[in-house]
Design a protein around this motif. Structure first.
Motif, PDB file in Angstrom:
ATOM      1  N   HIS A 113      18.218  11.764  -3.524  1.00 12.48           N
ATOM      2  CA  HIS A 113      19.589  11.300  -3.747  1.00 12.48           C
ATOM      3  C   HIS A 113      19.734   9.793  -3.565  1.00 12.48           C
ATOM      4  CE1 HIS A 113      23.981  11.672  -3.785  1.00 12.48           C
ATOM      5  NE2 HIS A 113      24.023  10.884  -2.724  1.00 12.48           N
ATOM      6  N   ILE A 114      18.787   9.147  -2.872  1.00  6.78           N
ATOM      7  CA  ILE A 114      18.929   7.738  -2.504  1.00  6.78           C
ATOM      8  C   ILE A 114      18.286   6.841  -3.562  1.00  6.78           C
ATOM      9  CG2 ILE A 114      18.352   5.978  -0.787  1.00  6.78           C
ATOM     10  CD1 ILE A 114      18.294   8.268   1.300  1.00  6.78           C
ATOM     11  N   PRO A 115      19.071   6.010  -4.264  1.00 12.36           N
ATOM     12  CA  PRO A 115      18.486   5.080  -5.236  1.00 12.36           C
ATOM     13  C   PRO A 115      17.537   4.105  -4.538  1.00 12.36           C
ATOM     14  CG  PRO A 115      20.880   5.205  -5.465  1.00 12.36           C
ATOM     15  CD  PRO A 115      20.539   5.888  -4.185  1.00 12.36           C
ATOM     16  N   GLY A 116      16.453   3.775  -5.213  1.00  9.53           N
ATOM     17  CA  GLY A 116      15.495   2.828  -4.666  1.00  9.53           C
ATOM     18  C   GLY A 116      14.286   3.466  -4.038  1.00  9.53           C
ATOM     19  N   LEU A 117      14.323   4.780  -3.830  1.00  6.85           N
ATOM     20  CA  LEU A 117      13.179   5.502  -3.278  1.00  6.85           C
ATOM     21  C   LEU A 117      12.496   6.311  -4.373  1.00  6.85           C
ATOM     22  CD1 LEU A 117      14.636   6.992   0.036  1.00  6.85           C
ATOM     23  CD2 LEU A 117      13.312   4.882  -0.241  1.00  6.85           C
ATOM     24  N   LYS A 118      11.191   6.394  -4.292  1.00  6.78           N
ATOM     25  CA  LYS A 118      10.431   7.316  -5.139  1.00  6.78           C
ATOM     26  C   LYS A 118       9.978   8.477  -4.255  1.00  6.78           C
ATOM     27  CE  LYS A 118       9.127   3.654  -8.322  1.00  6.78           C
ATOM     28  NZ  LYS A 118       8.057   2.815  -8.909  1.00  6.78           N
ATOM     29  N   ASP A 157       7.244  -0.216  -4.862  1.00  4.44           N
ATOM     30  CA  ASP A 157       8.507   0.262  -4.317  1.00  4.44           C
ATOM     31  C   ASP A 157       8.242   1.266  -3.204  1.00  4.44           C
ATOM     32  OD1 ASP A 157      10.462  -1.085  -5.978  1.00  4.44           O
ATOM     33  OD2 ASP A 157       9.740   0.162  -7.630  1.00  4.44           O
ATOM     34  N   PRO A 158       9.228   1.501  -2.322  1.00  5.15           N
ATOM     35  CA  PRO A 158       9.035   2.472  -1.243  1.00  5.15           C
ATOM     36  C   PRO A 158       8.913   3.889  -1.784  1.00  5.15           C
ATOM     37  CG  PRO A 158      11.296   1.651  -1.252  1.00  5.15           C
ATOM     38  CD  PRO A 158      10.544   0.823  -2.230  1.00  5.15           C
ATOM     39  N   VAL A 159       7.923   4.607  -1.264  1.00  2.00           N
ATOM     40  CA  VAL A 159       7.625   5.963  -1.720  1.00  2.00           C
ATOM     41  C   VAL A 159       7.681   6.915  -0.533  1.00  2.00           C
ATOM     42  CG1 VAL A 159       5.913   7.477  -2.793  1.00  2.00           C
ATOM     43  CG2 VAL A 159       6.122   5.087  -3.559  1.00  2.00           C
ATOM     44  N   ILE A 160       8.416   8.009  -0.677  1.00  2.00           N
ATOM     45  CA  ILE A 160       8.403   9.095   0.293  1.00  2.00           C
ATOM     46  C   ILE A 160       7.401  10.121  -0.203  1.00  2.00           C
ATOM     47  CG2 ILE A 160       9.776  10.798   1.532  1.00  2.00           C
ATOM     48  CD1 ILE A 160      10.695   7.937   2.022  1.00  2.00           C
TER      49      ILE A 160
END
Length: 335
Positions: free
Chosen positions: A149-154, A176-179
């Motif tokens: 749901h959070i823009p900017g996360l992969k 970019d930040p990746v979970i």
């Protein structure tokens, strides 16, 4: 091609990328035996054995145990990424991300946007998720919908050893930040994994199985549940296709729409809770884009909207099963 476990595939990816790029560092709780511990360092290799051997190969400056403070070390990792390092931070259980959600949601995910595209945040946050290990409600949730749901996360959710290695290598190289979410019940699963380095692009779903009667879209560990269901359905003359999105952000909308328009019947299987979940999101997408092609309602097979139970029999009932998938498939194939 060598047979390796999910755990070994991840270790391969970490080892090869740290050897290739000196900017890659690791930090987290108990990666080498615990900060300040007097025992044998690296005796186990992190709480789940994934980081074994990395301390000896790369030293304590690049493989760092941290205090038990997710807010501190995730914040430090986000800052390190801004300075040119490529940190991999491990949250032992994804449930603990609530402690550092500000650092993830309001800082790391926003850096590129806030600085007009001039800032890169090559940060990977690895975390375990999922039920089945008798670990209680605070250690077994599937929270990928929150990060999606959070823009900017992969958001990356591998389902097998081959994908685990290729997707982790891609995550480490991403700017970019990746979970990166690893289901605890997959660590001992085995599959063919090349020794050589390879990457799997984000946003490219995998067609696991071709079929003509129904498409089952399954996320993470649920891919193997869908495969079990498909084999049973095949014995009854029902042909099921299976698609693994691999990443929920970015999501391979084109492939999902294509298989839906081709087959017209869809079951979505996800261990996440149903309200505002990934299954609901994909269902809404397909209902909007493929309405005229649908031959039956889209069916969702998810965990119930409850905390994960601790009692073994209740935990087993909580997780979606092949029987639940089979029931959902039959309800729309035989309409």
């Amino acid at each position: 091609m060598a047979k390796k476990s999910f755990r070994q595939a991840l270790n391969d990816a970490l080892h090869s990328e740290m050897a290739r790029d000196p900017r890659v560092i690791m930090m987290g709780e108990d990666l080498t035996g615990g900060a300040g511990a007097n025992g044998v360092k690296d005796a186990w290799g992190g709480p789940f054995g994934v980081t074994r051997g990395l301390l000896g190969a790369f030293g304590p400056d690049r493989v760092r145990d941290t205090p038990i403070s997710e807010a501190a070390f995730i914040g430090a990792a986000a800052g390190a990424a801004l300075t040119g390092l490529r940190p991999i931070a491990e949250i032992m259980f994804v449930d603990f991300a609530g402690v550092c959600l500000d650092q993830i949601m309001n800082q790391a995910a926003k850096f590129r946007y806030m600085f007009g595209g001039r800032a890169k945040t090559p940060l990977v946050i690895r975390a375990t998720y999922g039920a089945g290990s008798r670990s209680g409600s605070q250690h077994t949730q599937a929270l990928h919908a929150i990060f999606t749901h959070i823009p900017g996360l992969k958001v990356v959710i591998p389902s097998n050893p081959y994908d685990a290695k290729g997707l982790l290598l891609q995550a480490i190289r991403d700017d970019d930040p990746v979970i990166f979410l690893e289901h605890k019940m997959l660590y001992d699963t085995v599959g063919e994994v090349p020794d050589a380095s390879y990457t799997i692009p984000f946003g490219e779903a995998r067609v696991v199985r071709d079929g003509k009667d129904v498409v089952i879209i399954a996320v993470g560990r649920m891919v193997s549940v869908a495969e079990d269901a498909a084999r049973s359905l095949a014995a009854e003359g029902i042909s099921a296709s299976i698609v693994d999105p691999r990443t929920t952000s970015p999501l391979d909308e084109d492939t999902l729409v294509e298989v839906t328009e081709k087959i017209g019947r869809v079951v979505i299987v996800d261990e996440g809770n149903p309200r505002c979940g990934v299954a609901a999101d994909i269902s809404a997408l397909l209902a909007d884009q493929c309405f005229d092609a649908l031959k039956a309602p889209i069916k969702l097979v998810t965990a119930p909207h409850t905390p994960v139970p601790y009692a073994p029999n209740l935990e087993d009932a909580y997780v979606p099963t092949p029987d639940a998938v089979i029931k959902a498939v039959k309800s729309i194939v035989k309409r």
